[in-house]
Design an enzyme around this catalytic site. Sequence first.
Site, PDB file in Angstrom:
ATOM      1  N   ALA A  17       0.813  -1.225   0.000  1.00  0.00           N
ATOM      2  CA  ALA A  17       0.000   0.000   0.000  1.00  0.00           C
ATOM      3  C   ALA A  17       0.844   1.272   0.000  1.00  0.00           C
ATOM      4  O   ALA A  17       0.480   2.265  -0.634  1.00  0.00           O
ATOM      5  CB  ALA A  17      -0.940   0.000   1.201  1.00  0.00           C
ATOM      6  N   GLY A  21       7.118  -1.187  -0.690  1.00  0.00           N
ATOM      7  CA  GLY A  21       6.228  -2.103  -1.409  1.00  0.00           C
ATOM      8  C   GLY A  21       5.500  -1.397  -2.537  1.00  0.00           C
ATOM      9  O   GLY A  21       5.395  -1.910  -3.649  1.00  0.00           O
ATOM     10  N   ARG A  22       5.039  -0.210  -2.250  1.00  0.00           N
ATOM     11  CA  ARG A  22       4.326   0.555  -3.275  1.00  0.00           C
ATOM     12  C   ARG A  22       5.262   0.923  -4.436  1.00  0.00           C
ATOM     13  O   ARG A  22       4.878   0.863  -5.601  1.00  0.00           O
ATOM     14  CB  ARG A  22       3.726   1.824  -2.666  1.00  0.00           C
ATOM     15  CG  ARG A  22       2.867   2.572  -3.637  1.00  0.00           C
ATOM     16  CD  ARG A  22       2.607   4.001  -3.192  1.00  0.00           C
ATOM     17  NE  ARG A  22       2.438   4.823  -4.367  1.00  0.00           N
ATOM     18  CZ  ARG A  22       1.297   5.380  -4.729  1.00  0.00           C
ATOM     19  NH1 ARG A  22       0.242   5.257  -4.002  1.00  0.00           N
ATOM     20  NH2 ARG A  22       1.233   6.097  -5.830  1.00  0.00           N
ATOM     21  N   CYS A  66      -5.548  -7.711   4.006  1.00  0.00           N
ATOM     22  CA  CYS A  66      -5.046  -8.921   4.660  1.00  0.00           C
ATOM     23  C   CYS A  66      -4.066  -8.544   5.759  1.00  0.00           C
ATOM     24  O   CYS A  66      -3.182  -7.711   5.562  1.00  0.00           O
ATOM     25  CB  CYS A  66      -4.341  -9.769   3.595  1.00  0.00           C
ATOM     26  SG  CYS A  66      -3.218 -11.014   4.226  1.00  0.00           S
ATOM     27  N   ASP A  67      -4.243  -9.147   6.903  1.00  0.00           N
ATOM     28  CA  ASP A  67      -3.243  -9.053   7.972  1.00  0.00           C
ATOM     29  C   ASP A  67      -2.355 -10.288   7.804  1.00  0.00           C
ATOM     30  O   ASP A  67      -2.815 -11.417   8.028  1.00  0.00           O
ATOM     31  CB  ASP A  67      -3.938  -9.048   9.334  1.00  0.00           C
ATOM     32  CG  ASP A  67      -2.946  -9.006  10.493  1.00  0.00           C
ATOM     33  OD1 ASP A  67      -1.737  -9.197  10.253  1.00  0.00           O
ATOM     34  OD2 ASP A  67      -3.392  -8.792  11.635  1.00  0.00           O
ATOM     35  N   VAL A  68      -1.107 -10.073   7.421  1.00  0.00           N
ATOM     36  CA  VAL A  68      -0.242 -11.224   7.108  1.00  0.00           C
ATOM     37  C   VAL A  68       0.023 -12.113   8.322  1.00  0.00           C
ATOM     38  O   VAL A  68       0.479 -13.245   8.174  1.00  0.00           O
ATOM     39  CB  VAL A  68       1.107 -10.789   6.476  1.00  0.00           C
ATOM     40  CG1 VAL A  68       0.897 -10.161   5.112  1.00  0.00           C
ATOM     41  CG2 VAL A  68       1.898  -9.875   7.399  1.00  0.00           C
ATOM     42  N   ASN A  94       7.183  -8.555   1.784  1.00  0.00           N
ATOM     43  CA  ASN A  94       7.732  -7.226   2.088  1.00  0.00           C
ATOM     44  C   ASN A  94       7.157  -6.606   3.361  1.00  0.00           C
ATOM     45  O   ASN A  94       7.846  -5.837   4.036  1.00  0.00           O
ATOM     46  CB  ASN A  94       7.447  -6.306   0.881  1.00  0.00           C
ATOM     47  CG  ASN A  94       7.582  -4.838   1.217  1.00  0.00           C
ATOM     48  OD1 ASN A  94       8.685  -4.323   1.376  1.00  0.00           O
ATOM     49  ND2 ASN A  94       6.443  -4.147   1.361  1.00  0.00           N
ATOM     50  N   TYR A 155      13.723  -5.919  15.957  1.00  0.00           N
ATOM     51  CA  TYR A 155      13.634  -5.697  14.512  1.00  0.00           C
ATOM     52  C   TYR A 155      14.862  -6.302  13.832  1.00  0.00           C
ATOM     53  O   TYR A 155      14.753  -7.035  12.851  1.00  0.00           O
ATOM     54  CB  TYR A 155      13.551  -4.190  14.244  1.00  0.00           C
ATOM     55  CG  TYR A 155      13.524  -3.805  12.784  1.00  0.00           C
ATOM     56  CD1 TYR A 155      12.324  -3.720  12.089  1.00  0.00           C
ATOM     57  CD2 TYR A 155      14.704  -3.508  12.100  1.00  0.00           C
ATOM     58  CE1 TYR A 155      12.301  -3.360  10.745  1.00  0.00           C
ATOM     59  CE2 TYR A 155      14.685  -3.150  10.759  1.00  0.00           C
ATOM     60  CZ  TYR A 155      13.485  -3.072  10.091  1.00  0.00           C
ATOM     61  OH  TYR A 155      13.466  -2.723   8.764  1.00  0.00           O
TER      62      TYR A 155
HETATM   63  N1  LIG Z   1      12.116   2.052   5.851  1.00  0.00           N
HETATM   64  C1  LIG Z   1      13.326   1.558   6.112  1.00  0.00           C
HETATM   65  O1  LIG Z   1      14.225   2.227   6.622  1.00  0.00           O
HETATM   66  C2  LIG Z   1      13.611   0.152   5.747  1.00  0.00           C
HETATM   67  C3  LIG Z   1      14.947  -0.219   5.548  1.00  0.00           C
HETATM   68  C4  LIG Z   1      15.238  -1.533   5.245  1.00  0.00           C
HETATM   69  C5  LIG Z   1      14.225  -2.459   5.139  1.00  0.00           C
HETATM   70  N2  LIG Z   1      12.953  -2.090   5.341  1.00  0.00           N
HETATM   71  C6  LIG Z   1      11.918  -3.113   5.235  1.00  0.00           C
HETATM   72  O2  LIG Z   1      11.164  -2.893   4.060  1.00  0.00           O
HETATM   73  C7  LIG Z   1       9.851  -3.409   4.243  1.00  0.00           C
HETATM   74  C8  LIG Z   1       8.853  -2.322   3.890  1.00  0.00           C
HETATM   75  O3  LIG Z   1       9.025  -1.259   4.800  1.00  0.00           O
HETATM   76  P1  LIG Z   1       8.689   0.249   4.461  1.00  0.00           P
HETATM   77  O4  LIG Z   1       9.844   1.052   4.858  1.00  0.00           O
HETATM   78  O5  LIG Z   1       8.146   0.378   3.099  1.00  0.00           O
HETATM   79  O6  LIG Z   1       7.575   0.497   5.555  1.00  0.00           O
HETATM   80  P2  LIG Z   1       6.135   1.151   5.428  1.00  0.00           P
HETATM   81  O7  LIG Z   1       5.647   1.276   6.817  1.00  0.00           O
HETATM   82  O8  LIG Z   1       6.189   2.347   4.584  1.00  0.00           O
HETATM   83  O9  LIG Z   1       5.295   0.023   4.652  1.00  0.00           O
HETATM   84  C9  LIG Z   1       5.037  -1.228   5.226  1.00  0.00           C
HETATM   85  C10 LIG Z   1       3.730  -1.760   4.680  1.00  0.00           C
HETATM   86  O10 LIG Z   1       3.476  -3.024   5.305  1.00  0.00           O
HETATM   87  C11 LIG Z   1       2.124  -3.037   5.730  1.00  0.00           C
HETATM   88  N3  LIG Z   1       1.939  -3.930   6.868  1.00  0.00           N
HETATM   89  C12 LIG Z   1       2.430  -3.807   8.114  1.00  0.00           C
HETATM   90  N4  LIG Z   1       1.965  -4.784   8.895  1.00  0.00           N
HETATM   91  C13 LIG Z   1       1.189  -5.565   8.115  1.00  0.00           C
HETATM   92  C14 LIG Z   1       0.410  -6.727   8.357  1.00  0.00           C
HETATM   93  N5  LIG Z   1       0.340  -7.287   9.566  1.00  0.00           N
HETATM   94  N6  LIG Z   1      -0.262  -7.277   7.319  1.00  0.00           N
HETATM   95  C15 LIG Z   1      -0.228  -6.711   6.093  1.00  0.00           C
HETATM   96  N7  LIG Z   1       0.463  -5.583   5.812  1.00  0.00           N
HETATM   97  C16 LIG Z   1       1.158  -5.025   6.820  1.00  0.00           C
HETATM   98  C17 LIG Z   1       1.847  -1.586   6.123  1.00  0.00           C
HETATM   99  O11 LIG Z   1       0.449  -1.312   6.195  1.00  0.00           O
HETATM  100  C18 LIG Z   1       2.561  -0.846   5.010  1.00  0.00           C
HETATM  101  O12 LIG Z   1       1.733  -0.668   3.881  1.00  0.00           O
HETATM  102  C19 LIG Z   1       9.777  -3.878   5.695  1.00  0.00           C
HETATM  103  O13 LIG Z   1       9.968  -5.263   5.751  1.00  0.00           O
HETATM  104  C20 LIG Z   1      10.908  -3.125   6.350  1.00  0.00           C
HETATM  105  O14 LIG Z   1      11.389  -3.764   7.484  1.00  0.00           O
HETATM  106  C21 LIG Z   1      12.609  -0.795   5.610  1.00  0.00           C
HETATM  107  C1  LIG Z   2      20.692   4.469  11.020  1.00  0.00           C
HETATM  108  C2  LIG Z   2      19.573   4.115  11.922  1.00  0.00           C
HETATM  109  C3  LIG Z   2      18.387   4.864  11.515  1.00  0.00           C
HETATM  110  C4  LIG Z   2      17.136   4.219  11.911  1.00  0.00           C
HETATM  111  C5  LIG Z   2      16.330   4.042  10.711  1.00  0.00           C
HETATM  112  C6  LIG Z   2      15.051   3.462  11.004  1.00  0.00           C
HETATM  113  C7  LIG Z   2      14.656   2.359  10.425  1.00  0.00           C
HETATM  114  C8  LIG Z   2      15.505   1.613   9.544  1.00  0.00           C
HETATM  115  C9  LIG Z   2      15.210   0.397   9.206  1.00  0.00           C
HETATM  116  C10 LIG Z   2      16.150  -0.365   8.386  1.00  0.00           C
HETATM  117  O1  LIG Z   2      15.674  -1.636   8.171  1.00  0.00           O
HETATM  118  C11 LIG Z   2      17.499  -0.428   9.002  1.00  0.00           C
HETATM  119  C12 LIG Z   2      18.357   0.476   8.317  1.00  0.00           C
HETATM  120  C13 LIG Z   2      19.447   0.982   8.855  1.00  0.00           C
HETATM  121  C14 LIG Z   2      19.960   0.655  10.154  1.00  0.00           C
HETATM  122  C15 LIG Z   2      21.120  -0.267  10.020  1.00  0.00           C
HETATM  123  C16 LIG Z   2      22.256  -0.043  10.457  1.00  0.00           C
HETATM  124  C17 LIG Z   2      22.599   1.127  11.236  1.00  0.00           C
HETATM  125  C18 LIG Z   2      23.825   1.636  10.665  1.00  0.00           C
HETATM  126  C19 LIG Z   2      24.314   2.764  11.442  1.00  0.00           C
HETATM  127  C20 LIG Z   2      24.370   3.974  10.589  1.00  0.00           C
HETATM  128  O2  LIG Z   2      24.464   3.859   9.360  1.00  0.00           O
HETATM  129  O3  LIG Z   2      24.353   5.052  11.159  1.00  0.00           O
END
Ligand SMILES: NC(=O)c1ccc[n+]([C@@H]2O[C@H](COP(=O)([O-])OP(=O)(O)OC[C@H]3O[C@@H](n4cnc5c(N)ncnc54)[C@H](O)[C@@H]3O)[C@@H](O)[C@H]2O)c1
Ligand SMILES: CCCCC/C=C\C=C\[C@H](O)C/C=C\C/C=C\CCCC(=O)O
Length: 280
Positions: A17, A21-22, A66-68, A94, A155
Site C-alpha cells: 500500500a 512495497g508501493r 489482509c493481515d499477514v 515485504n 527488529y
Molecule cells: N524504511 C526503512 O528504513 C527500511 C529499511 C530496510 C528495510 N525495510 C523493510 O522494508 C519493508 C517495507 O518497509 P517500508 O519502509 O516500506 O515500511 P512502510 O511502513 O512504509 O510500509 C510497510 C507496509 O506493510 C504493511 N503492513 C504492516 N503490517 C502488516 C500486516 N500485519 N499485514 C499486512 N500488511 C502489513 C503496512 O500497512 C505498510 O503498507 C519492511 O519489511 C521493512 O522492514 C525498511
Molecule cells: C541508522 C539508523 C536509523 C534508523 C532508521 C530506522 C529504520 C531503519 C530500518 C532499516 O531496516 C534499518 C536500516 C538501517 C539501520 C542499520 C544499520 C545502522 C547503521 C548505522 C548507521 O548507518 O548510522
Amino acid sequence: MSKMDVKDKGIFLTGGAVGIGRAVLEALLARGAKVLFCDIDKVKGPETEAEMRKQFPSGDVSFVPCDVTNADQLKAAFTQAVTRFGAVELCINNAGLMDEQNWERVIAVNQVAQIRGSLMALEHMRRDRGGRGGVIFNVASINAVYYGVWEFPVYTATKHAMAGFTTSWANSPDSEAHGVRWGVICPHACLTALNAWERDGQVYVKMDEVKARDTTNWLTAKEASYAFFTLLDDNDSNGGLMKIWKENGQVFQELLMMDKSTVPITDLYAKYKKVQPADQ
Ligand SMILES: NC(=O)c1ccc[n+]([C@@H]2O[C@H](COP(=O)([O-])OP(=O)(O)OC[C@H]3O[C@@H](n4cnc5c(N)ncnc54)[C@H](O)[C@@H]3O)[C@@H](O)[C@H]2O)c1
Ligand SMILES: CCCCC/C=C\C=C\[C@H](O)C/C=C\C/C=C\CCCC(=O)O
C-alpha cells in the site's frame, strides 16, 4: 547474467500500500507484470490500487485486504493471486514494521509471516511438485548483514532470521529440482512511514532514539526498489543478499553471497585458535 522478464508474470506482494512495497508495485506494473498486493491498511490499499489502475490502464493490479499475521488471510490472499493469474512466479514478502514496544508483533509480521509466505510460495512454485518454478524475495534490511543495532534489537533479530531462513532454502540440495530462486533485499534506512514522516519539506523521524540521525543519506522508497530489479535480473543470484545504500547522495548496491565453505578443520588454518581439552 540473464533477466527474469516479469512481463505478464503473476506476482504476489505483501505490504504494497505504501513505502517500498508501493514503489516496487509501481515498477513491476511499469514492466508489464500482473500484481496482486495485500496490506493491512484498508484505506491506503484501495487508494494505491486506484492510483495504479489510473497510471497503468491496461495493467493488471488488484488489492486484497489482509493481515499477514493471520495465516488464513494470508493463504486466502495468495490463493486469490494463483486463481487470478493461473500461477504466481514471483512472491515478495515485504510487509514489515518496527516497534520495539510491541516486539512480539514485530516477530509475527517480519519473521513468522515472511516464513509462512515463503513456504506457501515454495509449495506452489516447486517444479518437482508440478509447479512452474519462480522467485521468492524476502525483504530484510541492511542490518541483516550488520552488527546489532542497539536502537531496535528485535527488529534486527527478525531481519537476521530472514537472511538465515532464505539462504538456508537457497542452499537446499534439491534447489535445482525445486526450480525456485531465493533472494534477500537489504536496504539501508529509507524515508518511509516505517520510521519517519515529512511535512512542509521537513523530515521528522519517529523514534526518539534516532531523532538525532542525519537523514540526508537515507534512501527514497523508489531508490530502495532498484535492489529488487538488480537481483531479479540476475538469474545466478540464488541465495543472494542485495544491499543498497546511499553515500554523498549516490546510491550504491552490492550482492552478498554467503560463504558456503566448510568449517576449516586442518592445520592449514593455523590462524585459528585450536580448542584444547582445558577449554572445554
Ligand atoms: N524504511 C526503512 O528504513 C527500511 C529499511 C530496510 C528495510 N525495510 C523493510 O522494508 C519493508 C517495507 O518497509 P517500508 O519502509 O516500506 O515500511 P512502510 O511502513 O512504509 O510500509 C510497510 C507496509 O506493510 C504493511 N503492513 C504492516 N503490517 C502488516 C500486516 N500485519 N499485514 C499486512 N500488511 C502489513 C503496512 O500497512 C505498510 O503498507 C519492511 O519489511 C521493512 O522492514 C525498511
Ligand atoms: C541508522 C539508523 C536509523 C534508523 C532508521 C530506522 C529504520 C531503519 C530500518 C532499516 O531496516 C534499518 C536500516 C538501517 C539501520 C542499520 C544499520 C545502522 C547503521 C548505522 C548507521 O548507518 O548510522
